[in-house]
Enzyme design. Structure first.
Site, PDB file in Angstrom:
ATOM      1  N   LYS A 158      48.531   8.493 106.629  1.00 23.82           N
ATOM      2  CA  LYS A 158      49.380   9.517 106.013  1.00 23.82           C
ATOM      3  C   LYS A 158      50.824   9.100 106.195  1.00 23.82           C
ATOM      4  CE  LYS A 158      48.651  13.552 104.006  1.00 23.82           C
ATOM      5  NZ  LYS A 158      47.374  13.909 103.364  1.00 23.82           N
TER       6      LYS A 158
HETATM    7  N1  GLU Z   1      46.991  13.786  99.591  1.00 26.85           N
HETATM    8  C1  GLU Z   1      45.615  13.872  99.224  1.00 26.85           C
HETATM    9  C2  GLU Z   1      44.765  14.272 100.417  1.00 26.85           C
HETATM   10  O1  GLU Z   1      45.261  14.813 101.382  1.00 26.85           O
HETATM   11  C3  GLU Z   1      45.111  12.616  98.519  1.00 26.85           C
HETATM   12  C4  GLU Z   1      45.170  11.353  99.326  1.00 26.85           C
HETATM   13  C5  GLU Z   1      44.827  10.096  98.530  1.00 26.85           C
HETATM   14  O2  GLU Z   1      44.495  10.209  97.373  1.00 26.85           O
HETATM   15  O3  GLU Z   1      44.932   9.026  99.108  1.00 26.85           O
HETATM   16  O4  GLU Z   1      43.586  14.127 100.418  1.00 26.85           O
END
Ligand code: GLU
Length: 436
Positions: A120
């Site tokens: 993240k």
């Molecule tokens: N931000 C989204 C999540 O928390 C998508 C993450 C992604 O597609 O890598 O799942």
């Protein structure tokens, strides 16, 4: 819709939310370790992030002065594949929050069986305080600063709270300019014309809708008789509400965004609300002039409404020990990441409320991110119908696996999802062995 962002960005959360979320995730992780009687060494590996990067990101403001923002990229695990996870721009972003979200991504990818680890990223910033050009400069400088640890086979970012396809496009362009070659596989959630996938924008909402309907089916409930409340009307809640209503016949009785929302026990007229938001881009739900058939609700009131299904689809720490007793809905489907904290989870379990956990319920976004990455690697793109079908299949299979484990072990769905995910991550670590 209120914006093209993945969730309205400031339904209140406190500065300490990050550490609270991390301790919730670690406590849930420890419970899964106990159930799996996992080896002590494996536990210590999985409890910590593999790699953490903090960057001080300077930008020149439009008035010529310089501001410096703190950014992060945390890679929790690459055991099962390249690290994967979004990037958020939000004032309460801190290292602990990003750590928690990176861990959730590892578990999310494992529970739906994608060949990815978890990561993240984020910048502690209020994007509403930046001009378009300042936001672009911030994105590009941050991209350049975390680029050394990214790559299509290393770590692939995506949209998250307050970031969208336009931000992904700046990000990809920055990496491609520095590398001297087009690198669409470096990031997902891109605009269609830059190697994005059909169906990515609606993906998280669609996946959450599928999870909701799978839950209803297991409980023998008819979607057409369900009254549903949705907190958050961004990229998750907006599509989720529409899909649940149009494709499954649910009654959406309440929706809210950062400004509060609207409630009608007989069902809202979503198309009228959506027409209004489309006509006045950037406006909030509270400025919609109701024709008198709806009541205003605050975000807190929405959570306590008498509904059949409650879907928190905004941000973390919305359901806590302070309001868990007031929740009337028998089913909660977590469209957001970490909307229920640890104490609330225990209260809801005690009260027999069915909770479809975030790492399963909102996995649709990363599932279609995976499909986008696969298309980018092949330079071969699919129709929206194919993307939706594959998303549906992956969600349905994962739901069934989590459901049957919960039945077998007589545990709640979150515990089962954690157990399944931790087992998969643990097996990958063991199979690879410890280098050197
Ligand atoms: N931000 C989204 C999540 O928390 C998508 C993450 C992604 O597609 O890598 O799942």
């Amino acid at each position: 819709m209120t914006s093209t962002f993945e969730a309205p960005y400031s339904i209140r959360t406190s500065k300490a939310a990050g550490s609270g979320m991390l301790s919730t995730a670690l406590t849930q992780l420890d419970e899964a370790f106990q159930r799996l009687t996992l080896d002590e060494g494996l536990r210590s590996i999985i409890r910590q992030s593999e790699r953490e990067l903090t960057v001080a990101v300077p930008i020149r403001r439009d008035d010529g002065t310089v501001s410096v923002f703190t950014g992060f990229r945390v890679q929790h695990s690459s055991a099962r594949g390249p690290c994967k996870g979004g990037i958020r721009f939000h004032p309460v972003v801190d290292l602990d929050e990003v750590r928690a979200l990176a861990l959730l991504m590892t578990l999310k990818c494992a529970v739906v069986n994608l060949p990815y680890g978890g990561a993240k990223g984020g910048i502690s910033v209020d994007p509403a305080g930046l001009s378009e050009y300042e936001l672009e400069r911030l994105t590009r400088r941050y991209a350049a600063m975390i680029m050394p640890i990214l790559g299509g086979k290393r770590d692939i970012p995506a949209p998250d709270v307050n970031t969208n396809p336009r931000v992904m496009a700046w990000f990809m362009d920055t990496v491609s300019m520095i590398e001297g070659q087009l690198s669409p596989e470096i990031i997902t959630g891109k605009p269609l014309e830059l190697g994005g996938s059909q169906g990515r924008v609606e993906a998280t909402g669609r996946g959450t809708a599928v999870a909701t309907v799978e839950m209803l089916r297991r409980l023998g409930r008819d979607p057409k008789e369900m009254r549903v409340a949705v907190q958050g009307y961004g990229n998750v809640g907006f599509y989720l509400a529409e899909i649940l209503e149009r494709e499954y016949g649910c009654h959406i009785v309440a929706v809210s965004d950062v400004s509060g929302g609207w409630y009608n026990p007989n069902g809202l007229s979503l198309s009228a609300i959506n027409d209004y938001l489309a006509h006045y881009p950037g406006s909030f739900l509270s400025s919609y002039a109701s024709n008198g058939h709806m009541d205003r609700v605050s975000n807190q009131e929405l959570l306590a409404l008498d509904v059949d299904v409650l879907i928190p689809a905004a941000i973390e720490n919305q359901i806590t020990a302070l309001n868990a007793e007031q929740i009337q809905s028998g089913i909660i489907v977590e469209g957001a990441n970490g909307p229920t904290n640890f104490e609330a989870d225990a209260i809801l379990r005690e009260r027999g409320v069915h909770v479809v956990p975030d790492i399963l319920a909102n996995a649709g976004g990363v599932i279609v991110s995976y499909l986008e990455w696969v298309q980018d690697l092949q330079w071969f793109f699919w129709e929206v119908g194919e993307v939706r079908l594959r998303l549906h299949d992956v969600m349905q299979r994962a739901f069934e696996e989590v459901w049957s484990l919960s039945e077998r072990e007589q545990i709640d769905l979150r515990s089962a999802a954690y157990m399944l995910a931790v087992q998969r991550v643990g097996e990958a670590i063991e199979a690879r062995g410890i280098f050197p």
